[in-house]
Design an enzyme around this catalytic site. Sequence first.
Site, PDB file in Angstrom:
ATOM      1  N   TYR A 131      47.513  44.651  38.899  1.00  0.00           N
ATOM      2  CA  TYR A 131      46.515  44.551  37.844  1.00  0.00           C
ATOM      3  C   TYR A 131      47.184  44.471  36.467  1.00  0.00           C
ATOM      4  CZ  TYR A 131      42.828  45.874  41.230  1.00  0.00           C
ATOM      5  OH  TYR A 131      41.943  45.917  42.284  1.00  0.00           O
ATOM      6  N   ARG A 133      47.459  44.786  32.748  1.00  0.00           N
ATOM      7  CA  ARG A 133      46.693  45.633  31.840  1.00  0.00           C
ATOM      8  C   ARG A 133      47.574  46.216  30.744  1.00  0.00           C
ATOM      9  NH1 ARG A 133      42.147  48.628  35.373  1.00  0.00           N
ATOM     10  NH2 ARG A 133      41.713  46.568  36.159  1.00  0.00           N
ATOM     11  N   LYS A 162      46.979  42.577  45.960  1.00  0.00           N
ATOM     12  CA  LYS A 162      45.543  42.625  45.670  1.00  0.00           C
ATOM     13  C   LYS A 162      45.366  42.260  44.212  1.00  0.00           C
ATOM     14  CE  LYS A 162      41.607  45.616  45.623  1.00  0.00           C
ATOM     15  NZ  LYS A 162      41.047  46.937  45.629  1.00  0.00           N
ATOM     16  N   ILE A 163      44.601  41.216  43.941  1.00  0.00           N
ATOM     17  CA  ILE A 163      44.454  40.753  42.558  1.00  0.00           C
ATOM     18  C   ILE A 163      42.972  40.606  42.202  1.00  0.00           C
ATOM     19  CG2 ILE A 163      46.696  39.575  42.407  1.00  0.00           C
ATOM     20  CD1 ILE A 163      45.283  36.930  43.065  1.00  0.00           C
ATOM     21  N   LYS A 164      42.707  40.506  40.920  1.00  0.00           N
ATOM     22  CA  LYS A 164      41.342  40.243  40.441  1.00  0.00           C
ATOM     23  C   LYS A 164      41.095  38.732  40.495  1.00  0.00           C
ATOM     24  CE  LYS A 164      40.490  44.531  38.859  1.00  0.00           C
ATOM     25  NZ  LYS A 164      39.390  45.405  39.222  1.00  0.00           N
ATOM     26  N   SER A 187      39.943  41.474  44.836  1.00  0.00           N
ATOM     27  CA  SER A 187      39.068  42.649  44.739  1.00  0.00           C
ATOM     28  C   SER A 187      37.639  42.198  44.439  1.00  0.00           C
ATOM     29  CB  SER A 187      39.590  43.622  43.687  1.00  0.00           C
ATOM     30  OG  SER A 187      39.163  43.229  42.426  1.00  0.00           O
ATOM     31  N   GLY A 189      35.192  43.912  42.585  1.00  0.00           N
ATOM     32  CA  GLY A 189      34.680  44.199  41.251  1.00  0.00           C
ATOM     33  C   GLY A 189      33.392  45.000  41.288  1.00  0.00           C
ATOM     34  N   ARG A 216      32.677  48.385  45.909  1.00  0.00           N
ATOM     35  CA  ARG A 216      31.317  48.603  45.414  1.00  0.00           C
ATOM     36  C   ARG A 216      30.300  47.578  45.879  1.00  0.00           C
ATOM     37  NH1 ARG A 216      33.691  49.512  39.509  1.00  0.00           N
ATOM     38  NH2 ARG A 216      35.227  48.118  40.465  1.00  0.00           N
TER      39      ARG A 216
HETATM   40  P1  FBP Z   1      35.872  47.180  43.966  1.00  0.00           P
HETATM   41  O1  FBP Z   1      35.632  46.083  44.982  1.00  0.00           O
HETATM   42  O2  FBP Z   1      34.802  48.239  44.038  1.00  0.00           O
HETATM   43  O3  FBP Z   1      36.082  46.634  42.583  1.00  0.00           O
HETATM   44  O4  FBP Z   1      37.214  47.909  44.414  1.00  0.00           O
HETATM   45  C1  FBP Z   1      38.444  47.332  44.155  1.00  0.00           C
HETATM   46  C2  FBP Z   1      39.301  48.206  43.270  1.00  0.00           C
HETATM   47  O5  FBP Z   1      40.615  47.713  43.124  1.00  0.00           O
HETATM   48  C3  FBP Z   1      39.386  49.644  43.751  1.00  0.00           C
HETATM   49  O6  FBP Z   1      40.379  49.830  44.693  1.00  0.00           O
HETATM   50  C4  FBP Z   1      39.591  50.387  42.469  1.00  0.00           C
HETATM   51  O7  FBP Z   1      39.046  51.663  42.518  1.00  0.00           O
HETATM   52  C5  FBP Z   1      38.835  49.581  41.479  1.00  0.00           C
HETATM   53  O8  FBP Z   1      38.746  48.274  41.983  1.00  0.00           O
HETATM   54  C6  FBP Z   1      39.498  49.589  40.134  1.00  0.00           C
HETATM   55  O9  FBP Z   1      38.645  49.020  39.236  1.00  0.00           O
HETATM   56  P2  FBP Z   1      38.990  48.834  37.719  1.00  0.00           P
HETATM   57  O10 FBP Z   1      39.111  47.354  37.541  1.00  0.00           O
HETATM   58  O11 FBP Z   1      37.792  49.391  37.016  1.00  0.00           O
HETATM   59  O12 FBP Z   1      40.271  49.557  37.415  1.00  0.00           O
END
Ligand code: FBP
Length: 237
Positions: A131, A133, A162-164, A187, A189, A216
């Site tokens: 991530y 940041r 694991k990426i956004k 992920s 989100g 979520r």
């Molecule tokens: P979600 O699918 O709920 O977003 O989970 C993925 C995740 O990486 C979790 O493992 C972690 O708790 C959360 O997202 C972190 O989210 P943020 O972007 O708020 O740091």
Amino acid sequence: MEQLRLILAYDQGMEVGPTTFDDDNLDPNYILKIAKDGKFDAVALGKGIAEKYYNGEVPLIVKLNGKTKLYKGEPISRQLASVKEAKDLGAIGVGYTVYVGSEYESAMMAEFGKIEQEAEELGLVVIAWMYPRGKNVPEPNSPETVAYAARVGLELGADYVKIKYPGSVEALEWAVKNAGKSKVLVSGGEKTDDEEFWELVDSIKKAGAHGMAIGRNVWKAKDPLEVSKKLRKMFYE
Ligand code: FBP
């Protein structure tokens, strides 16, 4: 190596905080049941929840580091549990977040390096939550930044990164290419409406990502099993 395409993530109690839960999903047993009945390949838990609730019914990934939303400084997430503890809890793998671009990235990379080595010795899979940041990362989800993070995960030796989602199919394709032989999990989100969510899943599939590590949008759904079933169909058929 295990085939992990769908991981149910449940570290949000640490990472996001209590307002994300309702009376059902506040209970780790509720999540473990979704993971089992929804046929997830694994569930990702912090050490405390794993110790007190894990029942062995679904493969376990122990998330080794974490930080809260209350902390407002330059992002850093330190190791809170060891690879050995994860193994003793019955885990098949470990997870670790690296905040790429943070002033503290070198500390997290060094910690991750050791974890990766120990995990390899103990035969555990390693998943890096990559991530971008920090104050020097103005656009954490831009195509270039996400592709960079995916590549760093490969360089660090992660089996899975694991990426956004970087905003488009093309951008995610670029990240997948950069991840090379590290498999990409995207992920989920924050909980979004159905249409938006399934569009996202569709794009992730189209871009050739390996799967999703998602929380979520599954366990906050009205019918988590229906979502799980549909996800499985998309990533396995
Ligand atoms: P979600 O699918 O709920 O977003 O989970 C993925 C995740 O990486 C979790 O493992 C972690 O708790 C959360 O997202 C972190 O989210 P943020 O972007 O708020 O740091």
